[in-house]
Structures are given as structure tokens and as C-alpha cells.
Motif scaffolding. Structure first.
Motif, PDB file in Angstrom:
ATOM      1  N   CYS A   1       0.592 -10.101   7.128  1.00 47.73           N
ATOM      2  CA  CYS A   1      -0.179 -11.303   7.448  1.00 47.73           C
ATOM      3  C   CYS A   1       0.274 -12.519   6.632  1.00 47.73           C
ATOM      4  CB  CYS A   1      -1.662 -11.037   7.211  1.00 47.73           C
ATOM      5  SG  CYS A   1      -2.060 -10.673   5.504  1.00 47.73           S
TER       6      CYS A   1
ATOM      7  N   CYS B   1       0.517  -4.364   0.297  1.00 51.05           N
ATOM      8  CA  CYS B   1      -0.556  -3.417   0.607  1.00 51.05           C
ATOM      9  C   CYS B   1      -0.102  -1.964   0.663  1.00 51.05           C
ATOM     10  CB  CYS B   1      -1.253  -3.848   1.894  1.00 51.05           C
ATOM     11  SG  CYS B   1      -2.167  -5.398   1.687  1.00 51.05           S
TER      12      CYS B   1
ATOM     13  N   ASN C   1       0.395 -12.473   2.845  1.00 53.52           N
ATOM     14  CA  ASN C   1       1.618 -11.970   2.234  1.00 53.52           C
ATOM     15  C   ASN C   1       2.681 -13.065   2.143  1.00 53.52           C
ATOM     16  OD1 ASN C   1       0.773  -9.422   1.605  1.00 53.52           O
ATOM     17  ND2 ASN C   1       2.191  -8.349   2.939  1.00 53.52           N
TER      18      ASN C   1
ATOM     19  N   CYS D   1       3.033  -4.283   4.254  1.00 58.61           N
ATOM     20  CA  CYS D   1       1.778  -4.276   5.013  1.00 58.61           C
ATOM     21  C   CYS D   1       1.408  -2.849   5.389  1.00 58.61           C
ATOM     22  CB  CYS D   1       1.953  -5.116   6.273  1.00 58.61           C
ATOM     23  SG  CYS D   1       0.521  -5.053   7.380  1.00 58.61           S
TER      24      CYS D   1
ATOM     25  N   GLN E   1      -8.854 -12.972   3.900  1.00 62.41           N
ATOM     26  CA  GLN E   1      -9.038 -11.858   4.840  1.00 62.41           C
ATOM     27  C   GLN E   1     -10.318 -12.079   5.627  1.00 62.41           C
ATOM     28  OE1 GLN E   1      -7.543 -10.684   1.827  1.00 62.41           O
ATOM     29  NE2 GLN E   1      -5.688 -10.263   2.988  1.00 62.41           N
TER      30      GLN E   1
HETATM   31 FE1  F3S Z   1      -2.184  -8.364   5.295  1.00 67.13          FE
HETATM   32 FE2  F3S Z   1      -1.189  -6.078   6.105  1.00 67.13          FE
HETATM   33 FE3  F3S Z   1      -2.286  -6.224   3.748  1.00 67.13          FE
HETATM   34  S1  F3S Z   1      -2.293  -7.485   7.327  1.00 67.13           S
HETATM   35  S2  F3S Z   1      -3.841  -7.774   3.941  1.00 67.13           S
HETATM   36  S3  F3S Z   1      -0.464  -7.317   4.440  1.00 67.13           S
HETATM   37  S4  F3S Z   1      -2.423  -4.518   5.119  1.00 67.13           S
END
Ligand code: F3S
Ligand code: SAH
Ligand code: SF4
Length: 439
Positions: free
Chosen positions: A15, A85, A18, A51, A203
């Protein structure tokens, strides 16, 4: 140790948060003498900012790490780090499965990156995935000159909603809002460096509740304060939860011209039993009423959303309810995903929908969204819209920017540069962009 400048290659997944974090990590390593490179072959350090949202995203990290092996063999001093993440969720497993990885830094520990790299230099393999008490952003160096007219600014992080499918509350931790004063200062500095559009990130960004000079502020009040910064022309925010759309934020869409008429408001499903099983705590009707209130404040608002198809227990009737909701709203765009079970989340242990059924539903839903996207774009033809230009296009003399409604717009005109904000008459719609002429 040589004093030659070192090169850092960062690959960012997932996202926009990041993307923001990658910039801040590049700045932290910049202070240590690292400059960025697009080419992993010439890098002294490679950082994957990962991610974990769906299985495919997480597995890609392992295959990409495998692809770095020849670079490490060619240059044994190459430092390989995993951030983000996946690092947060499975740091120990990364270290076990991937001996070429030198460090793992979780999503809340980026301010510790330079000392971790120093530890790698001493032959250690540091892993830091704690949720520390201090604010990483306050410990990171100040942001240097921006070469672009648009910037992201993280105002809120983490999530307390615990939707039954989602890893974010585990990978990003509990909801935290940055204090108002720090956000205003960061925004003023960005604007002083030429930024004209800021997208506020979180978020659960509309759940923002930061310490202000006189108590806690919501996002509506923050947006209004940012709008008073001279030279800042456009404000956006993402991603919002339907249950946190406060009255003053809705009102700001109607009376704050700098707040752009585009809103990403994920709904996930149009079926009440599925929304309940997802722990979304709103109904399809709640969402439709909210859309009505938003459009009452700003009739030309373009809405986008996220959908999950094939959530455990989803019947054909549930799926049809999602299509009904899409028809009722009329989205300008939407992202749709096949449900992916994530370890540790409540839905992971439930009986899945057959893959072929989920695939067929995804296609049907995407076809409807694509038709709505096309209709929204066509409705722009003939209209006059604001466009903030960002970069040259592929053709000579061509420039590309984003409209108020977040459509990519191409024009061919003289006297345009990055950061030019102009009124444009839209003349044509292509599959993923619009064409226009500057007025
Ligand atoms: Fe974003 Fe993926 Fe983490 S959408 S918050 S990078 S799990
Ligand atoms: N904070 C945002 C978005 C989080 S992740 C929100 O609350 O909406 C972005 C999108 O990924 C989600 O909106 C959801 O549609 C999708 N997603 C999250 N977990 C998923 C999973 N396990 N399988 C499939 N899609 C998922
Ligand atoms: Fe995930 Fe968004 Fe739900 Fe939070 S609100 S758990 S980030 S989908």
C-alpha cells in the motif's frame, strides 16, 4: 571502510503507506551516505519493503529474495534487508528460510535501521519486530527536498478494527495518531519545497484522533487546518472505514474546496450476513445511507471501494447482494480481490468457497466495476476539471497529471511543468486515462 558513496536499492510492495515508509528509510540511510539506485546489481544494500495482505504478496517476497542470490554471490558485502509487513509477521521464518538475509526490520522500527546495518557490519543478523513506545517518525531525519508536486503524509497508523480476514491489526499494531502540530509542520515543509498536493495516509485514516493544541482533533478538523496552508492546493486522504466517517469530515467535502472530490471507501461486500461474518460492524444499507450523505455534501464526488469475493460462507445470493450494492452506488473505480486465508486471522479456519466459484464471481464483479469505471470516465468528457501535472508523457510535448477526480489526464501543451495546476477541458476517454486540452 571506504568513503565512496554507497548505493541502496529499495523494492516496495503493497500500500501507499509502504511507499511513504520506503522514502523515510531512504532518507535515514541517506544520512549514512547511501544514495538510491534502481539497479540491484550496483547496490551495496537491497531492502525489500514487503506486504502481507494476501498470500501471493507474501510468497512473492521469498521468490524475489531467491532472485537476489546471484547478486550476493557476486558481491559478498551486499547487505540484504527485509522490512514491512512480512518482516513484522514472519521475521524469524525469513531468517530461517533465507540465509542470505542480513536483517529484518518490522514496520514500527525503521528509525533503528542505521544501527541495524552497523550491527550487520559486525557480523550480526539483527531482527527487530517489537512495537516500541517511541514514534519512529520523530526519530527519523527530516525529509529532504521533494522533486515532485505530490506527497504522501502518514497521519495515522495501525488498526483496531480486526476484520476477520485481515492481517493489518497484527502487522501494523494498534491505532496511533500523530500529533496535529507535527503533521502541520511536516506539511508546511513539504509545501515550502514545492509540494502542492498532499495525500494523508492511515490504515484507518478517518479514525484519526490526534492531540491538538486544545484536545483531540478528528480528521475533518485536521483537513481544515491543512487547507489554510498557502501554496497547498489539494488534499486527499486514504483509506477510510465507513463507520468512522464523522459529520464534520462529510461537511468538509462540501465546503472545503481544497479537499478533492474523490473518496476511497472500502465496503468489502454488499451482503449483511457476510459483513457480519467479516466483523465489519455495518450493513449494506448503512453504507448506502452514508454514500447519500456524502453526495448530498458533494454531488460530484467520485467513490471507489474494495471488495472481497469468495469469503468463507459466501453464497450466490450474498454475491448477488454485492453486485446490487455496486449497481446502487455507481463506483468510479474499485479494487476486488479473491479471499486469501491469512494465518492467525479468525476467518482462516473457516471452510473456503471453491476456487472455481470464487474465480467466476471475481470476474463477474470486475466486469461490472470496469463498466462503471468506463461510464465515470465518459461522464468527464466535455467537462472542465482541474489537473495537477506531474511528469512528461511518452509523446513529445505531452504532459500527464491527475484530475480532481484522480483520473490520469494527458495533454499536449506549452508552458507546463511539474506542479502546474491548470483547468483542462476533457476531450476523450481511453481505457485507463483521459485526454484533454488546457484552457
Ligand atoms: Fe500495507 Fe500490505 Fe502492510 S497493504 S499495511 S503493506 S500488509
Ligand atoms: N485499511 C483499509 C485497507 C486494508 S487492505 C480498509 O480498512 O479498508 C486493502 C484491501 O485488501 C482491503 O480493503 C481488502 O479488500 C483486501 N484484503 C484484506 N485482507 C484480505 C484477504 N485476506 N484476502 C483478500 N483480500 C484482502
Ligand atoms: Fe484490515 Fe481495514 Fe479491517 Fe483494519 S479496517 S482490519 S485495515 S480491512
Amino acid at each position: 571502510m571506504s568513503d565512496a558513496p554507497k548505493k541502496l536499492h529499495i523494492k516496495t510492495y503493497g500500500c501507499q503507506m509502504n511507499v511513504y515508509d520506503s522514502e523515510r528509510m531512504a532518507e535515514a540511510m541517506g544520512v549514512q551516505g547511501y544514495t538510491l539506485t534502481d539497479d540491484p546489481a550496483e547496490a551495496d544494500m537491497v531492502l525489500l519493503n514487503t506486504c502481507h495482505i494476501r498470500e501471493k504478496a507474501a510468497e512473492k517476497v521469498y521468490s524475489d529474495l531467491g532472485r537476489l542470490r546471484p547478486f550476493k554471490e557476486a558481491k559478498p558485502g551486499l547487505t540484504i534487508g527485509v522490512a514491512g509487513c512480512v518482516a513484522q509477521a514472519e521475521g524469524a521464518e525469513i531468517m530461517r528460510r533465507m540465509p542470505l538475509v542480513d536483517l529484518v526490520v518490522g514496520s514500527q522500527n525503521y528509525h533503528r535501521l542505521p544501527e541495524m546495518v552497523a550491527a550487520v557490519g559486525r557480523g550480526e543478523r539483527p531482527v527487530d519486530t517489537e512495537f516500541p513506545a517511541e514514534d519512529k517518525f520523530e526519530r527519523l531525519p527530516e525529509r529532504p527536498v521533494q522533486a515532485r508536486p505530490t506527497a504522501f503524509l502518514t497521519v495515522q497508523e495501525g488498526c483496531d478494527k480486526f476484520c476477520a480476514f485481515c492481517v493489518v491489526p497484527y502487522t501494523r499494531g494498534a491505532e496511533i495518531s500523530r500529533p496535529v502540530a507535527r503533521i502541520l509542520t511536516e506539511a508546511e515543509k513539504l509545501v515550502a519545497k514545492g509540494v502542492r498536493e498532499i495525500t494523508l495516509l492511515g490504515q484507518n485514516v478517518n479514525g484519526y484522533h490526534g492531540d491538538g493544541p486544545d484536545g483531540s482533533w478528528g480528521l475533518g478538523r485536521l483537513v481544515r487546518a491543512l487547507a489554510r496552508i498557502d501554496g497547498l492546493d489539494r488534499i486527499r486522504y486514504t483509506t477510510s472505514h465507513p463507520n468512522d466517517m464523522a459529520e464534520d469530515l462529510i461537511a468538509a467535502h462540501g465546503d472545503e474546496p481544497k479537499l478533492m472530490p474523490y473518496l476511497h471507501l472500502p465496503v468489502q461486500s454488499g451482503s449483511d450476513p457476510i459483513l457480519k461474518a467479516m466483523n465489519r460492524k455495518h450493513t449494506a444499507e448503512d453504507y448506502l445511507r452514508l454514500v447519500e450523505r456524502l453526495r448530498a455534501a458533494r454531488p460530484d464526488l467520485v467513490l471507489s471501494s474494495d471488495f472481497i469475493v469468495g469469503f468463507p460462507g459466501e453464497t450466490e445470493a450474498d454475491h448477488q447482494a454485492s453486485l446490487d450494492l455496486i449497481r446502487a452506488v455507481g463506483f468510479g473505480a474499485a479494487f476486488s480481490f479473491k479471499y486469501s486465508p491469512r494465518p492467525g486471522t479468525p476467518a482462516a479456519s473457516r471452510t473456503p468457497v471453491a476456487a472455481e466459484v470464487a474465480d467466476a464471481r471475481l470476474q463477474e464483479l470486475q466486469a461490472l466495476i470496469t463498466a462503471q469505471q468506463k461510464a465515470t470516465q465518459l461522464s468527464m468528457v466535455g467537462r472542465k476539471v482541474g489537473v495537477l501535472f506531474e511528469k512528461p508523457g511518452r509523446l513529445p510535448g505531452q504532459w500527464v497529471g491527475k484530475s480532481d477526480y484522480l483520473h490520469a489526464v494527458h495533454v499536449t501543451a506549452e508552458g507546463i511543468g511539474p506542479g502546474t495546476l491548470a483547468q483542462v477541458r476533457i476531450t476523450a476517454s481511453a481505457p485507463n486515462s483521459l485526454a484533454g486540452e488546457v484552457l
